[in-house]
Design an enzyme around this catalytic site. Sequence first.
Site, PDB file in Angstrom:
ATOM      1  CE1 TYR A 187     -33.394  33.183  -3.102  1.00 47.48           C
ATOM      2  CE2 TYR A 187     -32.037  31.239  -2.895  1.00 47.48           C
ATOM      3  CZ  TYR A 187     -32.293  32.550  -2.571  1.00 47.48           C
ATOM      4  OH  TYR A 187     -31.439  33.225  -1.730  1.00 47.48           O
ATOM      5  CE  LYS A 234     -32.231  32.898  -9.160  1.00 42.52           C
ATOM      6  NZ  LYS A 234     -31.913  31.526  -8.752  1.00 42.52           N
ATOM      7  CG  HIS A 240     -28.747  27.420   3.393  1.00 36.24           C
ATOM      8  ND1 HIS A 240     -29.168  27.824   4.641  1.00 36.24           N
ATOM      9  CD2 HIS A 240     -27.436  27.733   3.323  1.00 36.24           C
ATOM     10  CE1 HIS A 240     -28.148  28.368   5.287  1.00 36.24           C
ATOM     11  NE2 HIS A 240     -27.088  28.329   4.505  1.00 36.24           N
TER      12      HIS A 240
END
Length: 392
Positions: A387, A295, A72
């Site tokens: 991210y 995470k 992604h």
Amino acid sequence: MQTSVAIIGAGPAGLLLGHILGQAGIPFVILERSSREHVLSRIRAGVLEQGSVDVVASLGLDANLRERGLEHGGIHLQYEGKRRHVDFRELVGRTVTVYGQQALVTDLLAEHERLGSAIVFDASDVSPRGIDGADPVVGYSKDGIRHELHSDFVVGADGYHGICRPSFPSGSLETYERSYPFAWLGILADVAPSTDDLIYALHPDGFAMHSMRSRRVSRLYLQVNPGASIDDWSDERIWDGLQTRLGVDGWTLEQGPITEKSITPMRSFVTSTLASGRLFLVGDAGHIVPPTGAKGLNSAIADVALLGRALLEQRAGDDAPLASYSDRALARQWQVQHFSQWMTEMLHVHHEVPDAAARAFRYRSQVGQLEYVTGSQHAMASLAEQYAGLPF
């Protein structure tokens, strides 16, 4: 029994560390209190940072990940009926990959079994001792027989409820914790994902998220109260909530059979150190993050990469990296904690605030925050950088 490194826990952290050590020729033994079948059945996180993918690839263990993982290039942030894309590739030149922890564990364990690695499942009454001396010992029972494993180092990869953290000397450890007034109701559904990239949505009813596990299986979440019961959430009610919170004009959320559902409370937890003598903690044994920033698994992999390199360098005669492991890992972890907390507070509705005016103010400020984040290249780049993964 004698080995160089005793690893307690056969989750992704313990199995990955075993491969790092094994490829360097360092002997190890992995002890796991659960059965092999239970280890392979645990459903956990599913988003791998770029750095985590790189670690698996560097060990030559990424064949299935490359074939089945879903790369992604960003995420969608949604609020007030608007969906905005944060393009990681464009902003920071990095990506993330959706590949379930369950699949990663299957890959790692299969390779260990092919190599004949020393892994003991159903090891009960595990007890490390002598961690401050030169000859740590891990006692355990298997099939009614008591065993002792002598090693140079012990690694606690046994999660929050494991035995390793409580084995630190009394008074040597502080903990920092925060509980959130939110929980996630998560489902797996046999339906192809309705989105290209993950969707994070703020809605007056609460947070919602659309993720996936494969090209045919979707993973979706709803914000619920921490005390909610799964019995109160029928499949129809779940889909209605998802349709409401994720809906935007011109887009359809496809529904399918729900095969798994659970409620997970959200909290943050960090220990003051990840090392005591010859015992080192990795992953959930030393820290936990709310899942909003994806995470948890990645933090464990970062710990393992740092500790693995340090153990290899110690073997070569340099003790400094091992001595500084805890400080380096925790410095990164606190940055990860901040990002996870920031994402959580930005995207969840504070239903627990008793005053209606205060709730409305907080919600409108969150909308303002999302307007800023999605309208600023610098803010989006900061989100993308964190991210997709901080260096380790």
